[in-house]
Enzyme design. Structure first.
Site, PDB file in Angstrom:
ATOM      1  N   GLN A  54      -1.607  -4.891   4.892  1.00 26.39           N
ATOM      2  CA  GLN A  54      -1.027  -5.820   3.913  1.00 26.39           C
ATOM      3  C   GLN A  54      -1.019  -7.257   4.421  1.00 26.39           C
ATOM      4  O   GLN A  54      -0.865  -8.186   3.637  1.00 26.39           O
ATOM      5  CB  GLN A  54       0.402  -5.397   3.553  1.00 26.39           C
ATOM      6  CG  GLN A  54       0.442  -4.095   2.758  1.00 26.39           C
ATOM      7  CD  GLN A  54       1.858  -3.734   2.386  1.00 26.39           C
ATOM      8  OE1 GLN A  54       2.575  -3.159   3.195  1.00 26.39           O
ATOM      9  NE2 GLN A  54       2.274  -4.089   1.183  1.00 26.39           N
ATOM     10  N   CYS A  81       5.597  -2.190  -4.609  1.00 29.97           N
ATOM     11  CA  CYS A  81       4.883  -2.561  -3.379  1.00 29.97           C
ATOM     12  C   CYS A  81       4.684  -4.070  -3.370  1.00 29.97           C
ATOM     13  O   CYS A  81       4.344  -4.647  -4.400  1.00 29.97           O
ATOM     14  CB  CYS A  81       3.527  -1.853  -3.357  1.00 29.97           C
ATOM     15  SG  CYS A  81       2.506  -2.266  -1.942  1.00 29.97           S
ATOM     16  N   GLU A 113       4.274   3.577   3.349  1.00 31.31           N
ATOM     17  CA  GLU A 113       3.597   2.704   4.317  1.00 31.31           C
ATOM     18  C   GLU A 113       2.433   3.422   4.997  1.00 31.31           C
ATOM     19  O   GLU A 113       1.383   2.823   5.225  1.00 31.31           O
ATOM     20  CB  GLU A 113       4.584   2.176   5.361  1.00 31.31           C
ATOM     21  CG  GLU A 113       5.730   1.334   4.799  1.00 31.31           C
ATOM     22  CD  GLU A 113       5.289   0.257   3.836  1.00 31.31           C
ATOM     23  OE1 GLU A 113       4.189  -0.294   3.985  1.00 31.31           O
ATOM     24  OE2 GLU A 113       6.055  -0.032   2.902  1.00 31.31           O
TER      25      GLU A 113
END
Ligand code: ZN
Length: 152
Positions: free
Chosen positions: A51, A88, A131
Site C-alpha cells: 500500500q 481499505c 492485511e
C-alpha cells in the site's frame, strides 16, 4: 517521521505478490516507522507494505490495542467464520461485507528478528487477514458482497 503515499486501487503494485524479508536492516525499520506514521495519519487500523509501494511481506495492525508489526507473517491456523463490514485505505469510500475467520493463529518476525506467535480473534483476526491478503495482491473488494460507495 515520514508519511508515505497510499497507493489507490488501479495502481498495479497492489496486485503484485510480495517477497519475504531476508534481512531486517535500517531500511526495513524505517519502512515500519513510516508505515505506522502513514496508517495513523490516515486513521487506518492496518497497513500492508504494498500500500506504500513496497513489495515486501510486512504488515502492521493497530485496532486500538497497540501497534503490532508482522514481518513474513504466516497464518498457522484459522477457525470459524464471521462476516464483517470492511473498508481499505487503498479503496476509499467503498465498503462491503467480507467473511473472515473468527480466530487465527499467526506466526511472524518482529523488528528484532524474533519469531512470535499471536492468537487473534474477531476484529483483530479480521484486520490481520485483510492485511495479509494485500501481500498476495488481493483486495477486500475481490471477496466482498454488497459493495457500497459512501461519500464522506
Ligand atoms: Zn487494505
Amino acid at each position: 517521521m515520514a508519511i508515505r503515499n497510499v497507493r489507490i486501487e488501479g495502481d498495479e503494485i497492489l496486485r503484485k505478490k510480495t517477497r519475504e524479508v531476508t534481512v531486517i536492516d535500517d531500511k526495513i525499520k524505517q519502512l515500519l516507522n513510516d508505515m505506522a506514521d502513514t496508517m495513523y495519519k490516515n486513521e487506518g487500523v492496518g497497513l500492508a507494505a504494498p500500500q506504500v509501494g513496497m513489495l515486501k511481506k510486512i504488515v502492521i495492525v493497530d485496532i486500538g490495542e497497540g501497534l503490532v508489526e508482522f514481518i513474513n507473517p504466516v497464518i498457522l491456523k484459522a477457525k470459524g467464520k464471521k462476516v464483517y463490514k470492511e473498508g481499505c485505505l487503498s479503496v476509499p469510500h467503498v465498503y462491503g461485507q467480507v467473511t473472515r475467520p473468527l480466530k487465527i493463529k499467526v506466526k511472524a518476525l518482529d523488528r528484532n528478528g524474533n519469531e512470535f506467535v499471536l492468537e487473534a480473534e474477531e476484529f483483530m483476526a479480521q484486520a490481520i487477514c485483510h492485511e495479509l491478503d494485500h501481500l498476495e495482491g488481493i483486495l477486500f473488494i475481490d471477496k466482498a458482497t454488497n459493495l457500497e460507495r459512501v461519500e464522506e
